[in-house]
Write a protein that holds these residues in place. Structure first.
Motif, short mmCIF file in Angstrom:
data_model
loop_
_atom_site.label_atom_id
_atom_site.label_comp_id
_atom_site.label_asym_id
_atom_site.label_seq_id
_atom_site.Cartn_x
_atom_site.Cartn_y
_atom_site.Cartn_z
N SER A 79 0.81 -1.28 0.01
CA SER A 79 -0.05 0.10 0.03
C SER A 79 0.82 1.23 -0.04
N SER A 80 0.59 2.16 -0.73
CA SER A 80 0.91 3.51 -0.84
C SER A 80 0.03 4.39 -1.05
N PRO A 81 0.30 5.66 -0.44
CA PRO A 81 -0.68 6.83 -0.27
C PRO A 81 -0.92 7.44 -1.89
N SER A 82 -2.21 7.81 -2.23
CA SER A 82 -2.56 8.68 -3.41
C SER A 82 -2.81 10.15 -2.76
N ARG A 83 -3.49 10.44 -1.77
CA ARG A 83 -3.51 11.66 -1.13
C ARG A 83 -4.25 12.39 -2.14
N LEU A 84 -5.45 12.11 -2.21
CA LEU A 84 -6.07 13.06 -3.71
C LEU A 84 -7.50 12.96 -3.55
N ARG A 85 -8.21 14.10 -3.74
CA ARG A 85 -9.45 14.36 -3.90
C ARG A 85 -9.91 14.93 -5.36
N ALA A 86 -10.92 14.50 -5.70
CA ALA A 86 -11.27 14.77 -7.05
C ALA A 86 -12.64 15.50 -6.90
N TRP A 98 3.73 9.52 -4.88
CA TRP A 98 4.60 10.18 -3.86
C TRP A 98 5.18 11.32 -4.24
N ALA A 99 5.79 11.03 -5.58
CA ALA A 99 6.58 12.45 -6.17
C ALA A 99 5.25 13.49 -6.22
N ARG A 100 4.13 13.33 -6.65
CA ARG A 100 3.26 14.41 -6.95
C ARG A 100 2.81 14.83 -5.47
N ARG A 126 2.64 19.24 -1.81
CA ARG A 126 2.67 19.82 -0.51
C ARG A 126 3.88 21.03 -0.24
N ALA A 127 4.78 20.98 -1.10
CA ALA A 127 5.75 22.12 -1.03
C ALA A 127 5.10 23.43 -1.61
N ALA A 128 4.31 23.07 -2.71
CA ALA A 128 3.58 24.36 -3.39
C ALA A 128 2.56 24.92 -2.40
N CYS A 129 1.90 24.08 -1.51
CA CYS A 129 1.13 24.58 -0.78
C CYS A 129 1.49 25.05 0.55
N GLY A 130 2.87 24.93 0.83
CA GLY A 130 3.22 25.30 2.33
C GLY A 130 3.06 24.18 3.20
N LEU A 131 2.91 23.15 2.80
CA LEU A 131 2.59 22.13 3.78
C LEU A 131 4.09 21.24 4.14
N PRO A 132 4.25 20.75 5.50
CA PRO A 132 5.50 20.14 5.84
C PRO A 132 5.83 18.93 4.67
N PRO A 133 7.07 18.59 4.56
CA PRO A 133 7.38 17.58 3.55
C PRO A 133 7.06 16.25 4.08
N ALA A 166 11.63 15.35 -14.45
CA ALA A 166 10.77 16.07 -15.19
C ALA A 166 10.15 17.10 -14.68
N ALA A 167 9.68 18.12 -15.29
CA ALA A 167 8.88 19.41 -14.74
C ALA A 167 7.51 18.90 -14.86
N ALA A 168 6.79 19.72 -13.78
CA ALA A 168 5.38 19.36 -13.74
C ALA A 168 4.62 19.99 -14.94
N GLY A 169 3.66 19.11 -15.24
CA GLY A 169 2.79 19.73 -16.62
C GLY A 169 3.42 19.89 -17.91
N PRO A 170 2.56 20.00 -18.90
CA PRO A 170 3.14 20.17 -20.27
C PRO A 170 4.03 21.44 -20.33
N PRO A 171 4.88 21.51 -21.24
CA PRO A 171 5.80 22.81 -21.33
C PRO A 171 4.92 23.84 -22.09
N GLY A 172 5.23 24.96 -21.89
CA GLY A 172 5.01 26.30 -22.47
C GLY A 172 3.71 26.70 -21.85
N LEU A 173 3.10 26.19 -20.83
CA LEU A 173 1.73 26.56 -20.53
C LEU A 173 1.74 26.82 -18.85
N ARG A 174 1.43 28.06 -18.68
CA ARG A 174 1.44 28.74 -17.04
C ARG A 174 0.22 28.47 -16.26
#
Length: 485
Positions: A199-206, A382-384, A389-396, A460-468
């Protein structure tokens, strides 16, 4: 001939019933809910009330593996889906040009089917129910197992115990109860030791919402930068659009459960505001482009799971199998679950002879088919999570909990960069993304690796390139403004 009882009438259970019934096996499906209403397929899908299957009302993806499974094992179901308004999308149109860009064997497998899960469920149900040796029982719950001695000290399945204390004899029982994997509880109640899961977490709500285009004959409101989708998985959230059947499309946002800024996505106004800010989605949700088909639906996602009951080659009870999500669950964000469930069901049916497949053969199938995608899902989730968490200011997250990477991050980054200009690399990357080839198969190919340039460390960077995409603060403020208004 042996009787097989399948506990669960979802995608995996129905696909297995269809495959076994088509071979002349006697199959009884026990389904907790009601049958779909009679009448036209799309209307039946819309009216089918399934409170016990909340995920069916959300967006699903049938990727290249799922299309290949239907083509090989259930072509009539695929044809029926196309007749009901589903479409096949050829992903080869995204391949970069180049001297090595000529069509290659199996390129036709890089095709996805755009169809709502509910429509596919009705088609699978009707195809299985039409077979003379398949019986589907509704509002019946499998509560436990009937066991009989086997060999010197073992036990085998003799049937299932249903709610109310009744029972059904069976030579084989298949747990198709979905992510709950109820066979674990059946074994425990019978005093049988249950193998441990991975088992490994997904930590996701949709947060998801469906729409219908107002002008189906006109040009699409925006491009599908991913071939069968628009949008991306960004540094603190995801925002992705998928077309479906009959001019319908779905938009789904993914966020961390602890990201309170995303709470406002539950409202129509907050959801629309986020669409307007997210790359490639704003044009699709204007009043002129599309009409919403219902409210925003919210669901919490399960962790990545690989069930020990499915991969144990020496089970304590013979004649008990698991299929689909009852055997393995992967992070829904990566869109593999529906396709792996179909492939697992059809391949499991291939192992049947006069009775059940051997435990060793079923475990080998689960380990070989599902194990690599569990491992990739665990690592990528896990990588996501860490990035979000880093972008949201949450502990690592604790570094010690990080799952092993199936492929080094710098190698993946190099492949994604090369795929933009090299059709051979693009093909390999796309086959992994469509669950048609494992990471080990593609990234272990010396010819593939020889085409990769050196890539900087960091992955790899997050998301497709060239989009903000919007920053976390920008998205938070836009959603909050709608709540205050």
């Amino acid at each position: 001939m042996a009787t097989t009882v399948i506990a669960g009438g979802g995608v995996a259970g129905l696909a297995l019933a269809l495959a076994l019934g088509g071979r002349g096996h006697r199959v009884r499906v026990l389904e907790r809910g009601d049958p779909p209403p009679d009448g036209p397929v799309v209307k039946s899908a819309r009216l089918w009330r399934r409170p016990l299957v909340p995920q069916a009302a959300h967006d699903h993806i049938l990727n290249g593996l799922g299309v290949r499974a239907l083509r090989r094992h259930a072509p009539a179901v695929l044809d029926a889906a196309l007749a009901e308004g589903a479409r096949l999308l050829d992903l080869n149109s995204l391949a970069p040009p180049g001297p090595d860009g000529a069509a290659a064997p199996r390129d036709d497998e890089l095709t996805t089917l755009v169809v709502r899960r509910t429509v596919l469920d009705v088609l699978l149900y009707r195809a299985a129910a039409a077979l003379p040796r398949v019986t589907i029982h509704h509002n019946v719950v499998a509560r436990g197992l009937s066991l009989a001695p086997s060999g010197r000290s073992g036990q085998r399945v003799a049937g299932v115990v249903t709610d109310g204390g009744g029972g059904l004899p069976a030579d084989v029982v298949v747990d198709a109860s979905g992510r709950a994997s109820r066979s674990r509880g059946w074994l425990a109640a019978a005093g049988v030791a249950v193998p441990a899961d991975l088992s490994s977490p997904s930590r996701l709500r949709a947060f998801g919402r469906f729409y219908r285009l107002r002008d189906p004959d006109g040009p699409p409101p925006g491009p599908l930068n991913r071939g069968n989708a628009a949008g991306g998985i960004w540094d603190h959230y995801s925002a992705v659009l998928h077309p479906a059947d009959n001019d319908v499309f779905a938009i789904t946002f993914g966020a961390l459960p602890e990201d309170r800024a995303a709470d406002g996505l539950r409202t129509a106004d907050g959801f629309t505001a986020a669409c307007r800010l997210s790359p490639l989605l704003g044009a699709w949700v204007t009043a002129e482009a599309a009409q919403p088909l219902g409210p925003v639906r919210v669901i919490g996602m399960p962790p990545n799971l690989l069930r020990g009951t499915a991969t144990d080659p020496r089970p304590r009870v013979t004649g008990l199998l698991q299929v689909g999500d009852a055997a393995c669950v992967t992070d829904p964000m990566f869109g593999r679950g529906l396709s792996t469930a179909l492939e697992h069901a059809f391949e499991l049916a291939e192992l049947w002879a006069d009775g059940a497949p051997s435990a060793a053969a079923a475990a080998e199938l689960a380990e070989g088919l599902l194990g690599p995608w569990y491992a990739l899902g665990a690592h990528d989730s896990w990588a996501r999570i860490a990035r979000w968490r880093a972008a949201c200011g949450l502990p690592p997250l604790p570094a010690a909990d990080r799952p092993r990477a199936p492929v080094p991050a710098d190698r993946v980054a190099a492949a994604l960069a090369a795929a933009a200009t090299d059709p051979v690399v693009w093909r390999g990357v796309s086959r992994v993304q469509n669950t048609l080839a494992t990471p080990a198969e593609v990234y272990g190919d010396p010819e593939f690796l020889a085409r990769l340039p050196a890539a900087p460390a960091g992955g790899a960077a997050a998301g497709p390139p060239g989009l903000r995409p919007p920053t976390h603060a920008e998205l938070r403020d836009a959603i909050a403004a709608q709540e205050e208004g």
